[in-house]
Design a protein around this motif. Structure first.
Motif, PDB file in Angstrom:
ATOM      1  N   GLU A  51       5.636  11.888  12.058  1.00 59.26           N
ATOM      2  CA  GLU A  51       5.401  10.770  12.974  1.00 59.26           C
ATOM      3  C   GLU A  51       4.895  11.264  14.331  1.00 59.26           C
ATOM      4  O   GLU A  51       4.048  10.616  14.959  1.00 59.26           O
ATOM      5  N   ARG A  52       5.399  12.407  14.781  1.00 65.14           N
ATOM      6  CA  ARG A  52       4.921  12.967  16.045  1.00 65.14           C
ATOM      7  C   ARG A  52       3.459  13.411  15.943  1.00 65.14           C
ATOM      8  O   ARG A  52       2.673  13.218  16.872  1.00 65.14           O
ATOM      9  N   ILE A  53       3.097  14.002  14.793  1.00 63.84           N
ATOM     10  CA  ILE A  53       1.696  14.380  14.573  1.00 63.84           C
ATOM     11  C   ILE A  53       0.803  13.143  14.625  1.00 63.84           C
ATOM     12  O   ILE A  53      -0.247  13.135  15.258  1.00 63.84           O
ATOM     13  N   LYS A  54       1.239  12.074  13.935  1.00 55.75           N
ATOM     14  CA  LYS A  54       0.464  10.833  13.925  1.00 55.75           C
ATOM     15  C   LYS A  54       0.294  10.278  15.336  1.00 55.75           C
ATOM     16  O   LYS A  54      -0.785   9.784  15.697  1.00 55.75           O
ATOM     17  N   THR A  55       1.357  10.360  16.125  1.00 54.86           N
ATOM     18  CA  THR A  55       1.299   9.845  17.493  1.00 54.86           C
ATOM     19  C   THR A  55       0.360  10.672  18.363  1.00 54.86           C
ATOM     20  O   THR A  55      -0.476  10.122  19.094  1.00 54.86           O
ATOM     21  N   ILE A  56       0.487  11.990  18.292  1.00 53.39           N
ATOM     22  CA  ILE A  56      -0.356  12.877  19.102  1.00 53.39           C
ATOM     23  C   ILE A  56      -1.827  12.693  18.763  1.00 53.39           C
ATOM     24  O   ILE A  56      -2.679  12.611  19.655  1.00 53.39           O
ATOM     25  N   ARG A  57      -2.135  12.583  17.472  1.00 48.89           N
ATOM     26  CA  ARG A  57      -3.523  12.499  17.045  1.00 48.89           C
ATOM     27  C   ARG A  57      -4.012  11.067  16.833  1.00 48.89           C
ATOM     28  O   ARG A  57      -5.191  10.862  16.529  1.00 48.89           O
ATOM     29  N   LYS A  58      -3.085  10.091  16.928  1.00 49.38           N
ATOM     30  CA  LYS A  58      -3.422   8.685  16.678  1.00 49.38           C
ATOM     31  C   LYS A  58      -4.047   8.516  15.285  1.00 49.38           C
ATOM     32  O   LYS A  58      -5.161   7.998  15.131  1.00 49.38           O
ATOM     33  N   LEU A  59      -3.298   8.918  14.271  1.00 47.84           N
ATOM     34  CA  LEU A  59      -3.779   8.907  12.891  1.00 47.84           C
ATOM     35  C   LEU A  59      -3.237   7.710  12.130  1.00 47.84           C
ATOM     36  O   LEU A  59      -2.137   7.223  12.408  1.00 47.84           O
ATOM     37  N   ASP A  60      -4.017   7.259  11.127  1.00 49.13           N
ATOM     38  CA  ASP A  60      -3.553   6.176  10.263  1.00 49.13           C
ATOM     39  C   ASP A  60      -3.390   6.689   8.831  1.00 49.13           C
ATOM     40  O   ASP A  60      -3.514   7.882   8.567  1.00 49.13           O
ATOM     41  N   ASP A  61      -3.125   5.776   7.892  1.00 51.19           N
ATOM     42  CA  ASP A  61      -2.842   6.157   6.510  1.00 51.19           C
ATOM     43  C   ASP A  61      -4.068   6.669   5.760  1.00 51.19           C
ATOM     44  O   ASP A  61      -3.949   7.154   4.635  1.00 51.19           O
ATOM     45  N   ARG A  62      -5.230   6.555   6.360  1.00 52.84           N
ATOM     46  CA  ARG A  62      -6.440   7.040   5.687  1.00 52.84           C
ATOM     47  C   ARG A  62      -6.717   8.511   6.005  1.00 52.84           C
ATOM     48  O   ARG A  62      -7.646   9.096   5.457  1.00 52.84           O
ATOM     49  N   HIS A  63      -5.901   9.077   6.877  1.00 51.21           N
ATOM     50  CA  HIS A  63      -6.108  10.479   7.233  1.00 51.21           C
ATOM     51  C   HIS A  63      -5.556  11.391   6.128  1.00 51.21           C
ATOM     52  O   HIS A  63      -4.481  11.133   5.582  1.00 51.21           O
ATOM     53  N   HIS A  64      -6.309  12.430   5.815  1.00 52.58           N
ATOM     54  CA  HIS A  64      -5.833  13.417   4.857  1.00 52.58           C
ATOM     55  C   HIS A  64      -5.063  14.519   5.582  1.00 52.58           C
ATOM     56  O   HIS A  64      -5.642  15.305   6.321  1.00 52.58           O
ATOM     57  N   PHE A  65      -3.755  14.534   5.374  1.00 52.96           N
ATOM     58  CA  PHE A  65      -2.964  15.636   5.890  1.00 52.96           C
ATOM     59  C   PHE A  65      -3.180  16.854   4.998  1.00 52.96           C
ATOM     60  O   PHE A  65      -3.594  16.728   3.851  1.00 52.96           O
ATOM     61  N   THR A  66      -2.893  18.023   5.548  1.00 58.26           N
ATOM     62  CA  THR A  66      -3.153  19.262   4.818  1.00 58.26           C
ATOM     63  C   THR A  66      -1.864  20.035   4.603  1.00 58.26           C
ATOM     64  O   THR A  66      -1.039  20.164   5.519  1.00 58.26           O
ATOM     65  N   LEU A  67      -1.697  20.543   3.399  1.00 59.54           N
ATOM     66  CA  LEU A  67      -0.622  21.473   3.100  1.00 59.54           C
ATOM     67  C   LEU A  67      -1.207  22.874   3.181  1.00 59.54           C
ATOM     68  O   LEU A  67      -2.063  23.250   2.367  1.00 59.54           O
ATOM     69  N   GLU A 138       7.421  28.095   1.968  1.00 60.69           N
ATOM     70  CA  GLU A 138       6.869  26.814   1.537  1.00 60.69           C
ATOM     71  C   GLU A 138       5.671  26.488   2.431  1.00 60.69           C
ATOM     72  O   GLU A 138       5.484  27.134   3.469  1.00 60.69           O
ATOM     73  N   PRO A 139       4.848  25.515   2.047  1.00 61.02           N
ATOM     74  CA  PRO A 139       3.692  25.173   2.872  1.00 61.02           C
ATOM     75  C   PRO A 139       4.100  24.551   4.205  1.00 61.02           C
ATOM     76  O   PRO A 139       5.213  24.052   4.359  1.00 61.02           O
ATOM     77  N   LEU A 140       3.164  24.596   5.137  1.00 61.31           N
ATOM     78  CA  LEU A 140       3.295  23.846   6.382  1.00 61.31           C
ATOM     79  C   LEU A 140       2.488  22.561   6.269  1.00 61.31           C
ATOM     80  O   LEU A 140       1.327  22.594   5.830  1.00 61.31           O
ATOM     81  N   LEU A 141       3.092  21.462   6.633  1.00 55.93           N
ATOM     82  CA  LEU A 141       2.336  20.212   6.761  1.00 55.93           C
ATOM     83  C   LEU A 141       1.537  20.306   8.048  1.00 55.93           C
ATOM     84  O   LEU A 141       2.101  20.510   9.126  1.00 55.93           O
ATOM     85  N   SER A 142       0.217  20.199   7.962  1.00 55.81           N
ATOM     86  CA  SER A 142      -0.618  20.485   9.129  1.00 55.81           C
ATOM     87  C   SER A 142      -1.772  19.516   9.299  1.00 55.81           C
ATOM     88  O   SER A 142      -2.155  18.801   8.377  1.00 55.81           O
TER      89      SER A 142
END
Length: 206
Positions: A51-67, A138-142
């Motif tokens: 949620e903090r990443i989404k807030t900082i970057r202003k991301l929505d559900d269409r964004h592809h997060f990376t492992l 384990e992976p980092l969510l990035s």
């Protein structure tokens, strides 16, 4: 206030890596260098970090997060890979590429693209990132550290600390890293589709 952690870019000090990983395991959100540019990262299951990443970057559900994964074996736990895709990804990793692929059940639903049920994966070629991943296990969510309304990602540790001091928990400084984000290639369809041209040669995907 974000901690500032200095790490040697070629031979990362185990003590510094342990501090970073302990912070991540404790729910922390970090800014860390990769072979392309700086990224924001937290544990895959860290809902607050997401949620903090989404807030900082202003991301929505269409964004592809990376492992961000340590190796191909780890990557294969989280995405479905055909033989043709396997050869293509294997030939370009580790390196500055993010691949969009169908996710396995190992990936939390909240990390998936809302419509496609895909997720980004990558294996970086960076000593500090690899040391963090090895210790974390384990992976980092990035996601790339590009702020809203800006075209270029942040690349200087001191500037990141100055601008995000109260929004993240630590900045990892290993000197200069890349200044371009990864090249993003969607391999979830019949043909590769380049979604973003960045660091890395794209000729294999065209």
């Amino acid at each position: 206030m974000a901690r500032f952690i200095d790490v040697h870019p070629v031979n990362p000090q185990p003590r510094a890596i342990n501090q970073i990983v302990a912070l991540v395991r404790d729910g922390g959100l970090i800014a860390y260098p990769t072979d392309s540019c700086y990224a924001l990262g937290c544990q895959v299951g860290n809902h607050d970090g997401l949620e903090r990443i989404k807030t900082i970057r202003k991301l929505d559900d269409r964004h592809h997060f990376t492992l961000v994964c340590s190796d191909f074996a780890q990557l294969g736990q989280f995405v479905q890979i055909s033989n043709a895709v396997f050869r293509l990804v294997k030939a370009t990793t580790p390196g500055p590429y993010t691949f969009i692929l169908p996710a396995t059940r190992e990936v939390p639903r909240r990390l998936l693209h809302a419509k496609k049920k895909t997720v980004g994966v990558r294996i970086p070629d960076h000593a500090v990132t690899q040391a963090i991943l090895a210790e974390l296990g384990e992976p980092l969510l990035s996601t790339t550290l590009t702020l809203p309304g800006e075209d270029d990602p942040l690349t200087l540790a001191w500037e990141i600390q100055d601008r995000l001091d109260h929004q993240i928990d630590a900045v990892v400084d290993a000197g200069e890293c890349g200044t371009e984000p990864t090249t993003v290639v969607d391999l979830s369809g019949d043909e590769p589709e380049i979604l973003r041209r960045g660091a890395g040669d794209t000729s294999r995907f065209e």
